[in-house]
Design a protein around this motif. Structure first.
Motif, PDB file in Angstrom:
ATOM      1  N   ALA A  12       3.261   5.799  -3.106  1.00 40.78           N
ATOM      2  CA  ALA A  12       4.485   6.508  -3.459  1.00 40.78           C
ATOM      3  C   ALA A  12       4.777   6.437  -4.946  1.00 40.78           C
ATOM      4  CB  ALA A  12       5.668   5.944  -2.684  1.00 40.78           C
ATOM      5  N   ALA A  13       4.078   5.588  -5.673  1.00 41.76           N
ATOM      6  CA  ALA A  13       4.330   5.431  -7.101  1.00 41.76           C
ATOM      7  C   ALA A  13       3.878   6.677  -7.850  1.00 41.76           C
ATOM      8  CB  ALA A  13       3.578   4.210  -7.613  1.00 41.76           C
ATOM      9  N   PRO A  14       4.333   6.858  -9.078  1.00 44.72           N
ATOM     10  CA  PRO A  14       3.921   8.026  -9.850  1.00 44.72           C
ATOM     11  C   PRO A  14       2.407   8.108  -9.931  1.00 44.72           C
ATOM     12  CG  PRO A  14       5.628   6.835 -11.009  1.00 44.72           C
ATOM     13  CD  PRO A  14       5.256   6.023  -9.814  1.00 44.72           C
ATOM     14  N   GLY A  15       1.882   9.284  -9.695  1.00 39.57           N
ATOM     15  CA  GLY A  15       0.443   9.482  -9.717  1.00 39.57           C
ATOM     16  C   GLY A  15      -0.184   9.369  -8.355  1.00 39.57           C
ATOM     17  N   GLY A  16       0.502   8.815  -7.388  1.00 41.67           N
ATOM     18  CA  GLY A  16      -0.035   8.673  -6.038  1.00 41.67           C
ATOM     19  C   GLY A  16       0.450   9.805  -5.164  1.00 41.67           C
ATOM     20  N   GLN A  17       0.105   9.746  -3.891  1.00 36.00           N
ATOM     21  CA  GLN A  17       0.539  10.770  -2.958  1.00 36.00           C
ATOM     22  C   GLN A  17       1.911  10.403  -2.439  1.00 36.00           C
ATOM     23  OE1 GLN A  17      -2.494  10.713  -0.041  1.00 36.00           O
ATOM     24  NE2 GLN A  17      -4.066  11.503  -1.406  1.00 36.00           N
ATOM     25  N   ASP A  18       2.673  11.404  -2.015  1.00 35.45           N
ATOM     26  CA  ASP A  18       3.992  11.140  -1.449  1.00 35.45           C
ATOM     27  C   ASP A  18       3.838  10.493  -0.087  1.00 35.45           C
ATOM     28  OD1 ASP A  18       5.552  12.080  -3.493  1.00 35.45           O
ATOM     29  OD2 ASP A  18       5.411  14.163  -2.810  1.00 35.45           O
ATOM     30  N   ALA A  68       0.829  -1.200   0.000  1.00 31.34           N
ATOM     31  CA  ALA A  68       0.000   0.000   0.000  1.00 31.34           C
ATOM     32  C   ALA A  68       0.867   1.257   0.000  1.00 31.34           C
ATOM     33  CB  ALA A  68      -0.934  -0.006   1.200  1.00 31.34           C
ATOM     34  N   VAL A  69       1.940   1.250   0.771  1.00 29.60           N
ATOM     35  CA  VAL A  69       2.848   2.394   0.799  1.00 29.60           C
ATOM     36  C   VAL A  69       3.501   2.562  -0.563  1.00 29.60           C
ATOM     37  CG1 VAL A  69       5.013   3.248   1.785  1.00 29.60           C
ATOM     38  CG2 VAL A  69       3.245   2.325   3.283  1.00 29.60           C
ATOM     39  N   TRP A  70       3.891   1.477  -1.188  1.00 30.98           N
ATOM     40  CA  TRP A  70       4.509   1.557  -2.507  1.00 30.98           C
ATOM     41  C   TRP A  70       3.535   2.123  -3.533  1.00 30.98           C
ATOM     42  CZ3 TRP A  70       3.509  -0.767  -7.235  1.00 30.98           C
ATOM     43  CH2 TRP A  70       4.482  -0.578  -8.203  1.00 30.98           C
ATOM     44  N   LEU A  71       2.265   1.689  -3.464  1.00 30.62           N
ATOM     45  CA  LEU A  71       1.283   2.200  -4.412  1.00 30.62           C
ATOM     46  C   LEU A  71       1.066   3.694  -4.240  1.00 30.62           C
ATOM     47  CD1 LEU A  71      -1.364  -0.640  -4.468  1.00 30.62           C
ATOM     48  CD2 LEU A  71       0.121   0.079  -6.316  1.00 30.62           C
ATOM     49  N   ASP A  76       5.727  12.553 -16.191  1.00 30.53           N
ATOM     50  CA  ASP A  76       4.501  11.835 -16.510  1.00 30.53           C
ATOM     51  C   ASP A  76       3.997  11.191 -15.240  1.00 30.53           C
ATOM     52  OD1 ASP A  76       2.397  10.564 -17.695  1.00 30.53           O
ATOM     53  OD2 ASP A  76       3.608   8.935 -18.537  1.00 30.53           O
ATOM     54  N   THR A  77       2.850  11.617 -14.776  1.00 29.48           N
ATOM     55  CA  THR A  77       2.338  11.116 -13.497  1.00 29.48           C
ATOM     56  C   THR A  77       1.220  10.121 -13.702  1.00 29.48           C
ATOM     57  OG1 THR A  77       0.824  12.970 -13.366  1.00 29.48           O
ATOM     58  CG2 THR A  77       2.979  13.192 -12.249  1.00 29.48           C
ATOM     59  N   THR A  78       1.200   9.401 -14.820  1.00 34.92           N
ATOM     60  CA  THR A  78       0.178   8.394 -15.044  1.00 34.92           C
ATOM     61  C   THR A  78       0.800   7.021 -14.975  1.00 34.92           C
ATOM     62  OG1 THR A  78       0.551   8.458 -17.415  1.00 34.92           O
ATOM     63  CG2 THR A  78      -1.145   9.932 -16.541  1.00 34.92           C
ATOM     64  N   TRP A  79      -0.009   6.075 -14.648  1.00 36.37           N
ATOM     65  CA  TRP A  79       0.456   4.695 -14.633  1.00 36.37           C
ATOM     66  C   TRP A  79       0.640   4.243 -16.061  1.00 36.37           C
ATOM     67  CZ3 TRP A  79       1.935   1.867 -10.561  1.00 36.37           C
ATOM     68  CH2 TRP A  79       1.628   2.367  -9.310  1.00 36.37           C
ATOM     69  N   PRO A  80       1.630   3.397 -16.321  1.00 32.86           N
ATOM     70  CA  PRO A  80       1.853   2.986 -17.704  1.00 32.86           C
ATOM     71  C   PRO A  80       0.732   2.120 -18.257  1.00 32.86           C
ATOM     72  CG  PRO A  80       3.489   1.999 -16.241  1.00 32.86           C
ATOM     73  CD  PRO A  80       2.656   2.927 -15.430  1.00 32.86           C
TER      74      PRO A  80
END
Length: 176
Positions: free
Chosen positions: A25-31, A20-23, A44-48
Motif C-alpha cells: 500500500a506504500a507509495p510505488g506499490g499496488q493498492d 506485507a500489506v503496508w509495503l 512522487d511514487t518512488t521510495w525515499p
C-alpha cells in the motif's frame, strides 16, 4: 505446542502479513486497501531511500555531448548567496530569551606542566608508543627479565636512566 506459543506464532504471522500489506500500500506499490477505501496517491511514487533511474539525456543536434542530468540522490549545490546569509543553526532548547551570552575567556598563556608518569609509563625508555611501566608489579625482582617477557627488547634510553636499566651506559636498556 503450548497455547502461549501458539498465540505468539499466530501474532507473529499476523505481523508479517500486516507488514506485507503496508509495503504493497506504500507509495510505488499496488493498492491493497480495504473495499472502497481509496488512499490518496502522492505525485512522487518512488521510495525515499531507493535509487530511481535517471531520465535519459536529451539528444543534441550539434554533436556535442550533453551534460548528464543531476542525480536525484545528490543534493543540489547551494548558491553562495544562500550560504552567506544563513546564520548559525541553534536548537530551540538552546535559545534562552532574555539571557545575554557570556564573554569568551582569554586563552591561557601559562605553560601547564604534566608529570612524566601521568599515564603510568616511563617515557625515558623506548619510543613514544612503548610503555615501560613507571613502577613494576610487586614481586618483580629482575626488571629486565620482566621487560623481555613482555616483548621489550633493546630499549633505547632517551632520557634519564631513572630505573638503572642501562648498566653499561651505552643508552640501550637491558642489553647485557
Amino acid at each position: 505446542m503450548t497455547p502461549k506459543r501458539h498465540a505468539a506464532a499466530v501474532l507473529g504471522a499476523a505481523g508479517v502479513l500486516a507488514a506485507a500489506v503496508w509495503l504493497l500500500a506504500a507509495p510505488g506499490g499496488q493498492d491493497a486497501h480495504p473495499a472502497g477505501a481509496a488512499a490518496p496517491r502522492p505525485t512522487d511514487t518512488t521510495w525515499p531511500l531507493s535509487a530511481t533511474p535517471a531520465a535519459p539525456a536529451p539528444a543534441t543536434t550539434s554533436g556535442a555531448a550533453a551534460a548528464p542530468p543531476p542525480s536525484p540522490t545528490t543534493p543540489a549545490p547551494r548558491s553562495p548567496a544562500t550560504s552567506a546569509t544563513a546564520g548559525p543553526f541553534v536548537q530551540t532548547f538552546a535559545q534562552q530569551p532574555g539571557v545575554r551570552p557570556q564573554r569568551p575567556l582569554p586563552s591561557p598563556t601559562a605553560t601547564h606542566h604534566v608529570p612524566a608518569n601521568v599515564d603510568g609509563c616511563d617515557h625515558n625508555y623506548g619510543t613514544i608508543t612503548q610503555c615501560v611501566p613507571w613502577t613494576f608489579p610487586d614481586g618483580t625482582t629482575d626488571r629486565c627479565a620482566w621487560l623481555a617477557g613482555h616483548g621489550f627488547e633493546r630499549l633505547r634510553v632517551v632520557g634519564e636512566d631513572r630505573q638503572k636499566l642501562d648498566s653499561d651506559g651505552n643508552k640501550i636498556a637491558c642489553d647485557d
